[in-house]
Design a protein around this motif. Structure first.
Motif, mmCIF file in Angstrom:
data_model
loop_
_atom_site.group_PDB
_atom_site.id
_atom_site.type_symbol
_atom_site.label_atom_id
_atom_site.label_comp_id
_atom_site.label_asym_id
_atom_site.label_seq_id
_atom_site.Cartn_x
_atom_site.Cartn_y
_atom_site.Cartn_z
ATOM 1 N N LYS A 59 -8.692 -9.970 12.437
ATOM 2 C CA LYS A 59 -9.121 -8.600 12.128
ATOM 3 C C LYS A 59 -8.071 -7.593 12.586
ATOM 4 O O LYS A 59 -7.867 -6.560 11.933
ATOM 5 C CB LYS A 59 -10.475 -8.307 12.766
ATOM 6 C CG LYS A 59 -10.515 -8.438 14.290
ATOM 7 C CD LYS A 59 -11.924 -8.191 14.805
ATOM 8 C CE LYS A 59 -11.995 -8.339 16.316
ATOM 9 N NZ LYS A 59 -13.367 -8.114 16.830
ATOM 10 N N TYR A 60 -7.373 -7.895 13.689
ATOM 11 C CA TYR A 60 -6.333 -6.993 14.149
ATOM 12 C C TYR A 60 -5.087 -7.115 13.271
ATOM 13 O O TYR A 60 -4.385 -6.129 13.047
ATOM 14 C CB TYR A 60 -5.985 -7.295 15.604
ATOM 15 C CG TYR A 60 -7.184 -7.175 16.515
ATOM 16 C CD1 TYR A 60 -7.870 -5.969 16.647
ATOM 17 C CD2 TYR A 60 -7.640 -8.264 17.235
ATOM 18 C CE1 TYR A 60 -8.982 -5.861 17.470
ATOM 19 C CE2 TYR A 60 -8.748 -8.170 18.066
ATOM 20 C CZ TYR A 60 -9.413 -6.970 18.177
ATOM 21 O OH TYR A 60 -10.507 -6.865 18.992
ATOM 22 N N GLU A 61 -4.807 -8.327 12.759
ATOM 23 C CA GLU A 61 -3.711 -8.491 11.809
ATOM 24 C C GLU A 61 -3.997 -7.695 10.534
ATOM 25 O O GLU A 61 -3.106 -7.034 9.986
ATOM 26 C CB GLU A 61 -3.530 -9.968 11.459
ATOM 27 C CG GLU A 61 -2.825 -10.789 12.526
ATOM 28 C CD GLU A 61 -2.580 -12.212 12.064
ATOM 29 O OE1 GLU A 61 -1.408 -12.593 11.926
ATOM 30 O OE2 GLU A 61 -3.560 -12.932 11.827
ATOM 31 N N LEU A 62 -5.220 -7.802 10.062
ATOM 32 C CA LEU A 62 -5.598 -7.057 8.858
ATOM 33 C C LEU A 62 -5.443 -5.551 9.069
ATOM 34 O O LEU A 62 -4.932 -4.834 8.194
ATOM 35 C CB LEU A 62 -7.047 -7.396 8.472
ATOM 36 C CG LEU A 62 -7.292 -8.743 7.810
ATOM 37 C CD1 LEU A 62 -8.776 -9.011 7.677
ATOM 38 C CD2 LEU A 62 -6.632 -8.785 6.429
ATOM 39 N N LEU A 63 -5.895 -5.075 10.239
ATOM 40 C CA LEU A 63 -5.779 -3.653 10.541
ATOM 41 C C LEU A 63 -4.312 -3.232 10.595
ATOM 42 O O LEU A 63 -3.919 -2.190 10.032
ATOM 43 C CB LEU A 63 -6.477 -3.357 11.867
ATOM 44 C CG LEU A 63 -6.512 -1.891 12.319
ATOM 45 C CD1 LEU A 63 -7.253 -1.037 11.298
ATOM 46 C CD2 LEU A 63 -7.147 -1.775 13.694
ATOM 47 N N PHE A 64 -3.482 -4.032 11.258
ATOM 48 C CA PHE A 64 -2.062 -3.735 11.398
ATOM 49 C C PHE A 64 -1.364 -3.696 10.037
ATOM 50 O O PHE A 64 -0.626 -2.757 9.706
ATOM 51 C CB PHE A 64 -1.430 -4.792 12.318
ATOM 52 C CG PHE A 64 0.067 -4.827 12.282
ATOM 53 C CD1 PHE A 64 0.825 -3.808 12.856
ATOM 54 C CD2 PHE A 64 0.734 -5.881 11.689
ATOM 55 C CE1 PHE A 64 2.206 -3.843 12.832
ATOM 56 C CE2 PHE A 64 2.116 -5.925 11.656
ATOM 57 C CZ PHE A 64 2.847 -4.895 12.228
ATOM 58 N N MET A 65 -1.618 -4.734 9.216
ATOM 59 C CA MET A 65 -0.918 -4.807 7.926
ATOM 60 C C MET A 65 -1.459 -3.791 6.922
ATOM 61 O O MET A 65 -0.716 -3.274 6.090
ATOM 62 C CB MET A 65 -1.011 -6.234 7.379
ATOM 63 C CG MET A 65 -0.103 -7.208 8.147
ATOM 64 S SD MET A 65 -0.036 -8.843 7.415
ATOM 65 C CE MET A 65 -1.647 -9.434 7.842
ATOM 66 N N SER A 66 -2.747 -3.526 7.005
ATOM 67 C CA SER A 66 -3.298 -2.499 6.107
ATOM 68 C C SER A 66 -2.715 -1.128 6.444
ATOM 69 O O SER A 66 -2.347 -0.351 5.534
ATOM 70 C CB SER A 66 -4.823 -2.461 6.228
ATOM 71 O OG SER A 66 -5.387 -3.708 5.866
ATOM 72 N N ALA A 67 -2.617 -0.834 7.752
ATOM 73 C CA ALA A 67 -1.992 0.427 8.151
ATOM 74 C C ALA A 67 -0.527 0.456 7.737
ATOM 75 O O ALA A 67 -0.002 1.493 7.293
ATOM 76 C CB ALA A 67 -2.116 0.607 9.671
ATOM 77 N N GLY A 68 0.159 -0.672 7.845
ATOM 78 C CA GLY A 68 1.557 -0.735 7.422
ATOM 79 C C GLY A 68 1.714 -0.532 5.929
ATOM 80 O O GLY A 68 2.658 0.131 5.469
ATOM 81 N N ALA A 69 0.765 -1.121 5.176
ATOM 82 C CA ALA A 69 0.819 -0.944 3.724
ATOM 83 C C ALA A 69 0.633 0.527 3.360
ATOM 84 O O ALA A 69 1.328 1.066 2.479
ATOM 85 C CB ALA A 69 -0.252 -1.805 3.062
ATOM 86 N N GLU A 70 -0.306 1.207 4.044
ATOM 87 C CA GLU A 70 -0.520 2.635 3.797
ATOM 88 C C GLU A 70 0.727 3.425 4.162
ATOM 89 O O GLU A 70 1.142 4.341 3.438
ATOM 90 C CB GLU A 70 -1.729 3.098 4.617
ATOM 91 C CG GLU A 70 -2.222 4.509 4.278
ATOM 92 C CD GLU A 70 -1.429 5.583 4.994
ATOM 93 O OE1 GLU A 70 -1.389 6.724 4.502
ATOM 94 O OE2 GLU A 70 -0.826 5.275 6.057
ATOM 95 N N LEU A 71 1.363 3.069 5.287
ATOM 96 C CA LEU A 71 2.581 3.768 5.728
ATOM 97 C C LEU A 71 3.679 3.615 4.691
ATOM 98 O O LEU A 71 4.350 4.587 4.316
ATOM 99 C CB LEU A 71 3.004 3.202 7.082
ATOM 100 C CG LEU A 71 4.231 3.803 7.769
ATOM 101 C CD1 LEU A 71 4.110 3.644 9.282
ATOM 102 C CD2 LEU A 71 5.537 3.125 7.301
ATOM 103 N N MET A 72 3.890 2.360 4.219
ATOM 104 C CA MET A 72 4.983 2.122 3.271
ATOM 105 C C MET A 72 4.713 2.769 1.917
ATOM 106 O O MET A 72 5.628 3.290 1.263
ATOM 107 C CB MET A 72 5.197 0.610 3.108
ATOM 108 C CG MET A 72 5.855 -0.030 4.339
ATOM 109 S SD MET A 72 6.169 -1.775 4.130
ATOM 110 C CE MET A 72 4.527 -2.431 4.245
#
Length: 598
Positions: free
Chosen positions: A36-49
Motif C-alpha cells: 500500500k505504501y508502494e502504491l501511494l509512492f508510485m501513484s504520487a510519482g505518477a501525478e508528479l511526472m
C-alpha cells in the motif's frame, strides 16, 4: 496557451509508462504489507511526472504556475509514503500507527495549503517568473519562509530514512543488501537532486537535475520491482521466519557457494558467518555430500544424511529446494537441515527393545514349553517316587534285619561275604532313595522355613555326613560376620550335600575341596570349590537343567533341585569352571536385616 513538447519532458513519458506497469504489478500483490505504501509512492510519482510533463510542454506562465501547484500534490506525498514504507520494510512496525501518520503529514498538509493559496500571501513562492534565457523556458522561483520550512522537513525526513536504511544495510545478509542499496538510491537520488535544484546549484547551466532524477528514479523503481523482487520478500520476514527457525537454513548459488545462512546453520557448521559467506560449502564443510551440488532442479524431501558438526556426527533430514530468479532460471538452492539424531536414537532404541522383547517372548515360549514338559515329568516323578518309595522302604528294613542276623554264628568267610553284599545293597538302596528324593523335591512345591542358622556347624555337619576319600583334603573357612543367617537349614544342607558329592566325584585321584562362607553387601556367599576335572564351557549353561547329566549314573535332577532351593530362598546359584583346573559353585542368598544386625 500554446503547447510544445520539451526534450526535458520525454524522460517523464518513459518513466510514467514504466511506473504505470509497476503500479499494476504492485496492485496484483497488494496483500503484501508494504504494497500500500508502494502504491501511494508510485501513484504520487505518477501525478508528479504527469504534472511536470504538462508544465514543461507549455510556454504560458499562468499554466506553468498552475501545473507547478498541481505537481506539489505528488511532491508532498512522496516523502511520507517513502518514510512509512521504510518503517515497514525495516521492521519498525511499532511506529506504524495513525498517530505517526498524522504527525508526519502535518507539515506536508500545511505545505500543500500554502502552495494552493500562494497568490494570497506569497509565503511559499515570493515571486515566480519565466526564464527567457533558457531555451526550455523554465520557471524561476524566489522562495518564501513556507518553502524553507518544507525544505527543512524534507531534509530531516531524508536523514531519518537514511539512518534506518544504513542500520538495515549493516544488519542484513548479502541476500538482501542489494534491495537495501536500491532503496537508498531510490530515496536519495531524487531527494538530493531536488534539494540541489531548490538552492540553485545545478551542475550545468539551464539544467534542472530534479526532472531527470525523478524520471530515472521511477525507471529504477520498475527495475527493482521486477529484477530484485523489491517488496515481494522483505528482510523483516526473514528475521521473523528464517532467523528464528529451529532448523538450519543455507542458501547456495549455482557455484555451490554460501549466499546466506541462519544462526542455526552457522552453529551446526561451527564457523563464523563472515568466513562462510561467499565460500564453497564443500570447502568450508568437508563432510558436505558432493552429490548435493548437482541438485539444481530437484526437490528432495526426507533425505537423511550424516554430517560432521563441531559437536559430533549428526543425522539430518535434508530438504533441497530450487530458487527461481527473476529470469525464471534455477541457479540457486535453499537447503533446510532438520536434526533427527535424537529421533534416530529413540528409533534405534525402540528397535533394539523390540528385538529384545521378541527374543524374550521366544525364550519365555521355550521355557513355557519346557515347563509344560517338566510338569508332565514332575507328575510322573511324583507317581514313580510314591510307588518306588514303598518297596525301597521294604529293602531298607530287610537290610536292617539282615545286619542283625550277622550277629549269629557264621564262619568268618561267610560273614565277610554276606557283609559285603549287604553293604552293596545298602549303597544301592541309598542311591535309589536319592533318586526318589530328587524326583519328589523337583516335582513338589518348594516351601522354605527359614530360621536363624549358624553357618560353620551347618557346613561341618554336611561334610561329616558324607563319605569323603582320604585323598581329598577338605578346607572349611567362615569369614567374620557370615553367621548367623536366616535360611532353611535342611534345604541348604541338601544343596551343600549335592555340591560336595559332585565335587568329590570330580576328583577321582584326589584333590582339594574348599567350602567357604562370606558376606558381600547384604548377600551370604557359600562357595564349594574343587580342583577336579572341570566342566566343558559348552555344558555350563546346561548343568542346572533337569535331566541333563554327563555321568554314567544319574538322572540330572541334583543341580536342578539345588537351583530351585536357592531360588526359593530368593537367591541364585552360579558356576565358574576351567577344564583341568576345577570348578566353583557360588550360592548367593539375601540376608534379612535382622540376621545381618546379629
Amino acid at each position: 496557451m500554446t503547447w510544445a513538447i520539451s526534450i526535458y519532458a520525454l524522460p517523464y513519458v518513459a518513466a510514467l509508462l514504466l511506473t504505470g506497469v509497476s503500479i499494476a504489478h504492485v496492485w496484483r500483490n497488494r496483500q503484501i504489507a508494504p504494497s500500500k505504501y508502494e502504491l501511494l509512492f508510485m501513484s504520487a510519482g505518477a501525478e508528479l511526472m504527469l504534472s511536470a510533463f504538462f508544465r514543461l510542454s507549455t510556454d504560458d506562465l499562468p499554466a506553468k504556475i498552475l501545473f507547478s501547484k498541481i505537481q506539489y500534490a505528488g511532491i508532498v506525498v512522496i516523502p511520507i509514503a517513502v518514510f512509512l514504507y521504510i518503517l515497514q520494510y525495516s521492521g519498525n512496525t511499532k511506529w506504524l500507527n495513525t498517530r505517526t501518520t498524522i504527525l508526519v503529514s502535518i507539515v506536508p498538509a500545511l505545505t500543500m495549503f500554502l502552495v494552493a493559496t500562494n497568490d494570497l500571501h506569497h509565503l511559499f513562492w515570493r515571486t515566480i517568473s519565466l526564464n527567457v534565457d533558457d531555451p526550455f523556458l523554465p520557471l524561476d522561483y524566489v522562495y518564501g519562509a513556507g518553502f524553507w520550512v518544507w525544505f527543512s522537513y524534507v531534509l530531516w525526513l531524508l536523514l531519518a530514512i537514511g539512518f534506518l536504511l544504513i542500520v538495515l544495510l549493516i544488519r542484513s545478509n548479502n541476500l538482501y543488501r542489494r534491495q537495501v542499496i536500491a532503496l537508498l538510491v531510490l530515496t536519495f537520488v531524487p531527494g538530493v537532486s531536488g534539494l540541489f535544484s531548490s538552492v540553485k546549484i545545478p551542475p550545468y547551466p539551464y539544467f534542472d537535475p530534479s526532472s531527470l532524477a525523478f524520471s530515472l528514479t521511477f525507471v529504477f523503481v520498475a527495475f527493482s520491482i521486477f529484477k530484485m523482487r523489491l517488496g515481494d520478500i522483505i528482510p523483516v520476514a526473514r528475521e521473523v521466519v528464517v532467523e528464528s527457525m529451529s532448523d538450519g537454513v543455507i542458501v547456495l548459488d549455482g557455484q555451490n557457494r554460501i549466499v546466506d545462512l541462519n544462526p542455526v546453520a552457522q552453529y551446526v557448521i561451527g564457523i563464523s558467518t563472515s568466513d562462510l559467506i561467499g565460500h564453497r560449502i564443500d570447502k568450508v564443510w568437508t563432510s558436505w555430500p558432493s552429490q548435493i551440488g548437482k541438485l539444481y532442479d530437484e526437490i528432495e524431501i526426507g533425505r537423511e544424511v550424516l554430517l560432521d558438526t563441531w559437536y559430533g556426527r549428526r543425522t539430518f533430514d535434508m530438504l533441497v529446494s530450487p530458487i527461481i530468479d527473476w529470469r525464471g532460471h534455477r541457479n540457486s538452492r535453499v537447503v533446510v537441515l532438520h536434526d533427527v539424531t535424537d529421533r534416530k536414537l529413540v528409533e534405534d532404541e525402540l528397535r533394539h527393545r523390540s528385538e529384545r522383547l521378541e527374543a524374550l517372548v521366544e525364550e519365555k515360549t521355550r521355557q513355557l514349553r519346557a515347563a509344560e514338559r517338566m510338569a508332565g515329568i514332575g507328575e510322573t516323578a511324583s507317581m514313580v517316587g510314591h510307588d518306588l518309595r514303598n518297596p525301597l522302604q521294604t529293602v531298607v528294613n530287610l537290610l536292617y534285619l539282615a545286619n542283625n542276623k550277622l550277629s549269629m554264628n557264621l564262619t568268618e568267610s561267610d560273614y565277610n561275604g554276606l557283609k559285603n553284599i549287604l553293604t552293596q545293597l545298602e549303597k544301592q538302596a541309598e542311591y535309589m532313595d536319592k533318586i526318589v528324593s530328587d524326583l519328589q523335591d523337583y516335582s513338589k512345591p518348594m516351601s522354605v522355613q527359614p530360621v536363624l542358622t549358624k553357618i560353620r556347624p551347618l557346613l561341618e555337619d554336611t561334610v561329616s555326613a558324607i563319605s569323603i576319600p582320604e585323598s581329598v583334603k577338605v578346607v572349611i573357612e567362615v569369614a567374620k560376620g557370615s553367621n548367623p543367617a536366616m535360611l532353611d537349614p535342611a534345604l541348604t544342607k541338601r544343596v551343600l550335600t549335592n555340591l560336595v558329592i559332585n565335587a568329590v566325584q570330580a576328583m577321582p585321584n584326589g584333590g582339594l575341596l574348599s567350602i567357604t562362607a562370606s558376606r558381600k553387601d547384604r548377600d551370604l556367599l557359600l562357595t564349594v570349590s574343587d580342583t577336579g576335572v572341570g566342566i566343558p564351557e559348552e555344558n555350563l549353561e546346561k548343568i542346572f537343567r533337569p535331566l541333563f547329566t554327563t555321568k554314567a549314573k544319574g538322572q540330572g535332577f541334583g543341580l536342578a533341585v539345588c537351583k530351585r532351593i536357592v531360588e526359593a530362598h530368593g537367591g541364585h546359584i552360579l558356576v565358574e569352571s576351567t577344564v583341568g583346573k576345577g570348578s566353583s559353585f557360588i550360592i548367593k542368598i539375601p540376608v534379612t536385616k535382622d540376621s545381618a544386625d546379629q
